[in-house]
Design a protein around this motif. Structure first.
Motif, PDB file in Angstrom:
ATOM      1  N   PHE A   1       0.910  -1.274  -0.077  1.00 22.28           N
ATOM      2  CA  PHE A   1       0.044  -0.067  -0.131  1.00 22.28           C
ATOM      3  C   PHE A   1       1.044   1.245  -0.025  1.00 22.28           C
ATOM      4  CE2 PHE A   1      -2.326   3.133   2.870  1.00 22.28           C
ATOM      5  CZ  PHE A   1      -3.514   3.604   1.820  1.00 22.28           C
ATOM      6  N   THR A   2       0.551   2.147  -0.678  1.00 19.54           N
ATOM      7  CA  THR A   2       1.371   3.315  -0.986  1.00 19.54           C
ATOM      8  C   THR A   2       1.287   4.350   0.172  1.00 19.54           C
ATOM      9  OG1 THR A   2      -0.198   4.416  -2.335  1.00 19.54           O
ATOM     10  CG2 THR A   2       1.476   3.332  -3.372  1.00 19.54           C
TER      11      THR A   2
ATOM     12  N   GLY B   1      -5.034  10.448  -3.143  1.00 23.34           N
ATOM     13  CA  GLY B   1      -4.236   9.932  -4.047  1.00 23.34           C
ATOM     14  C   GLY B   1      -4.610   8.449  -4.369  1.00 23.34           C
TER      15      GLY B   1
ATOM     16  N   ILE C   1     -14.169  13.930  -2.624  1.00 24.08           N
ATOM     17  CA  ILE C   1     -14.287  12.964  -3.639  1.00 24.08           C
ATOM     18  C   ILE C   1     -15.799  12.182  -2.888  1.00 24.08           C
ATOM     19  CG2 ILE C   1     -13.819  10.766  -4.191  1.00 24.08           C
ATOM     20  CD1 ILE C   1     -11.864  12.269  -5.619  1.00 24.08           C
TER      21      ILE C   1
HETATM   22  O1  DLL Z   1      -5.368   5.204  -1.146  1.00 23.38           O
HETATM   23  C1  DLL Z   1      -3.491   6.190  -1.815  1.00 23.38           C
HETATM   24  C2  DLL Z   1      -3.511   7.043  -0.573  1.00 23.38           C
HETATM   25  C3  DLL Z   1      -2.984   6.729   0.724  1.00 23.38           C
HETATM   26  C4  DLL Z   1      -4.372   8.270  -0.606  1.00 23.38           C
HETATM   27  C5  DLL Z   1      -2.965   7.503   1.585  1.00 23.38           C
HETATM   28  C6  DLL Z   1      -4.454   9.187   0.564  1.00 23.38           C
HETATM   29  C7  DLL Z   1      -3.621   8.882   1.852  1.00 23.38           C
HETATM   30  P1  DLL Z   1      -5.313   3.246  -3.358  1.00 23.38           P
HETATM   31  O2  DLL Z   1      -5.164   2.288  -2.330  1.00 23.38           O
HETATM   32  O3  DLL Z   1      -4.587   2.897  -4.702  1.00 23.38           O
HETATM   33  O4  DLL Z   1      -4.466   4.372  -3.001  1.00 23.38           O
HETATM   34  O5  DLL Z   1      -6.687   3.623  -3.547  1.00 23.38           O
HETATM   35  C8  DLL Z   1      -7.080   4.803  -4.315  1.00 23.38           C
HETATM   36  O6  DLL Z   1      -8.709   5.517  -2.749  1.00 23.38           O
HETATM   37  O7  DLL Z   1      -9.402   5.813  -6.146  1.00 23.38           O
HETATM   38  C9  DLL Z   1     -10.232   6.784  -3.992  1.00 23.38           C
HETATM   39  O8  DLL Z   1     -11.503   5.886  -4.256  1.00 23.38           O
HETATM   40  C10 DLL Z   1      -9.848   6.460  -2.425  1.00 23.38           C
HETATM   41  N1  DLL Z   1      -9.447   7.481  -2.024  1.00 23.38           N
HETATM   42  C11 DLL Z   1      -8.031   7.984  -1.929  1.00 23.38           C
HETATM   43  N2  DLL Z   1      -7.924   9.110  -1.105  1.00 23.38           N
HETATM   44  C12 DLL Z   1      -9.357   9.597  -0.891  1.00 23.38           C
HETATM   45  C13 DLL Z   1      -9.793  10.810  -0.274  1.00 23.38           C
HETATM   46  C14 DLL Z   1      -4.609   5.215  -1.893  1.00 23.38           C
HETATM   47  N3  DLL Z   1      -9.110  11.910   0.164  1.00 23.38           N
HETATM   48  C15 DLL Z   1      -8.451   5.031  -4.086  1.00 23.38           C
HETATM   49  N4  DLL Z   1     -11.336  10.683  -0.517  1.00 23.38           N
HETATM   50  C16 DLL Z   1      -9.114   6.226  -4.902  1.00 23.38           C
HETATM   51  C17 DLL Z   1     -11.892   9.651  -0.978  1.00 23.38           C
HETATM   52  C18 DLL Z   1     -10.052   8.701  -1.420  1.00 23.38           C
HETATM   53  N5  DLL Z   1     -11.348   8.837  -1.443  1.00 23.38           N
END
Ligand code: DLL
Length: 431
Positions: free
Chosen positions: A136-137, A234, A321
């Motif tokens: 996970f990033t 992100g 979002i």
């Molecule tokens: O969730 C990256 C991340 C890590 C963002 C930490 C913020 C903080 P993935 O696991 O690839 O990456 O999931 C991405 O999570 O397409 C959205 O649907 C959702 N998402 C990420 N940030 C938000 C937010 C990380 N601030 C998917 N609000 C994205 C709502 C979010 N949804």
């Protein structure tokens, strides 16, 4: 370097976007077999794409493209230039792998440093990163960002909640980075241990993201946990965290447009929508070397706004979002996002932000059950009050979202807590 990119003017941003887009398209055509074929199949030449408005000619890239080209078929560089790989946890089939060059890792760290700076974080701060470390990033992304700006980082990762609170207290954490649902859990657990975060901890900022969260959850977190709660957005395919962040005005998340070009499309027709219209966000990564993406469909629903912001930054903003197209529930034909239900629930006193949605079918009809926890303060024997609250919530959901749902009030602390992204929907129709 960091400050100058945050303070680019609108004109500089647009110019940089177009320059970088032209270079990206040329490089993708020359170095990525996947994009060369895409371009050839659609009879587009790199020279046809001169600026953002030409992007509409380029076909979308979708998650299935990454899966079909698993693991590293989307690279635009030699494999030897890759220094890191992350992967998202798909529930079925192959995960989505993303690959970074050394330059990508540095650019990503700088983006996260910019995000932290935008929330008022400085090198004097103690930043506890309680997003998961690993594939996970979230963890590594914010870790590198905080280190890049010279802050003191605590790589706590998720879990071991008691220790998290001890670390915050003993090491004087001033900034906490985690999912908003974990933040709620941390706040609750601190209280159980006799620690009032607002009095005994020094949390001036919370950097919360990776899942949707409501304005009311912000209010709860700012009342019980941190001085100021910021939303960070992100996704792994776009590096990870650090694509967009709220500034102090908290009126949308600024997208770092020198790295990302955002379009909003109608998810059904693919047509590009005007600024101010709600739709699916499509992103082109104009500063990624290892695995750049052209017109990537994020499935996230939002609105783009390039009006000037009170904070003075010219980077356009996206609205919080609303949800993902694939998380949207269809209840008896009506589309609703869990975040809309959260907004209604959490505006009621006596109700906590812990909830769960259970959808199933009764004969041909969809049925939605909303389980929501009442707060400790509400815990009383006043049965009439409970029945009354239940009824008021059902009426309000019907009024606000035009769907009929049954509300079930759960005792405090009865619903599952989450350390990462919360699983709020149980859709029994899919089992
Ligand atoms: O969730 C990256 C991340 C890590 C963002 C930490 C913020 C903080 P993935 O696991 O690839 O990456 O999931 C991405 O999570 O397409 C959205 O649907 C959702 N998402 C990420 N940030 C938000 C937010 C990380 N601030 C998917 N609000 C994205 C709502 C979010 N949804």
């Amino acid at each position: 370097m960091m400050r100058s990119m945050r303070s680019l003017s609108r004109h500089e941003i647009v110019k940089l976007q177009d320059d970088r887009l032209r270079k990206l398209v040329k490089r993708a055509y020359e170095s990525s077999p996947f994009y060369r074929k895409r371009f050839d199949d659609s009879k587009i030449k790199p020279e046809d794409i001169r600026s953002k408005k030409d992007l509409a000619k380029v076909p979308f890239t979708i998650k299935e493209d990454l899966r079909d080209n698993y693991p590293l078929g989307m690279l635009a560089v030699e494999r030897s230039k890759i220094v890191r790989m992350h992967a998202s946890s798909g529930t079925t089939g192959n995960p989505t792998v993303v690959a970074y060059t050394k330059k990508d890792i540095e650019a990503w760290a700088e983006l996260n440093a910019r995000c932290l700076e935008t929330c008022g974080v400085s090198s004097n701060d103690v930043v506890q990163v309680s997003y998961g470390y690993g594939l996970f990033t979230g963890g590594l992304g914010l870790h590198y960002g905080a280190e890049y700006m010279g802050a003191k980082v605590i790589p706590a990762s998720t879990g071991n909640t008691k220790r998290q609170i001890k670390l915050m207290k003993d090491l004087g954490t001033t900034v906490i980075c985690c999912t908003p649902s974990y933040a709620l859990f941390l706040a609750e657990s601190a209280k159980e241990e006799g620690i009032d975060p607002k009095r005994h901890l020094k949390l001036k900022a919370g950097v919360f993201g990776a899942e949707p969260w409501s304005e009311t959850t912000r209010k709860v977190l700012e009342e019980t946990f941190v001085e100021s709660a910021y939303d960070i957005y992100g996704m792994s395919e776009l590096n990870g965290p650090g694509v967009a962040i709220e500034c102090k005005a908290k009126d949308g998340l600024h997208v770092w447009e020198d790295n990302y070009i955002v379009e909003i499309i109608d998810p059904n027709t693919g047509e590009v929508l005007e600024n101010g219209e709600k739709g699916e966000m499509v992103v082109t990564t104009i500063n990624k070397e290892g695995m750049p993406l052209l017109r990537y469909r994020t499935r996230d629903i939002t609105i783009l706004n390039d009006d000037p912001c009170d904070c003075g930054m010219a980077h356009s903003r996206i609205k919080k979002i609303l949800g993902r197209t694939d998380d949207m529930l269809k209840i008896r034909g009506i589309c609703v996002f869990p975040s809309q239900i959260e907004e209604v629930l959490s505006s009621y006193e006596g109700v906590t932000p812990f909830y769960q949605l259970v959808v199933d079918r009764e004969g041909p009809l969809d049925r939605l059950l909303i389980r929501v926890e009442i707060s400790e303060d509400f815990k009383s024997d006043r049965l009439t009050d409970i029945v009354d609250l239940q009824k008021r919530l059902e009426d309000e959901i019907k009024e606000a979202l035009s769907i009929s749902a049954s509300v079930e009030l759960a005792e405090p602390k009865k619903l599952p807590r989450s350390e990462g992204k919360a699983q709020r929907v149980v859709d029994l129709r899919k089992i």
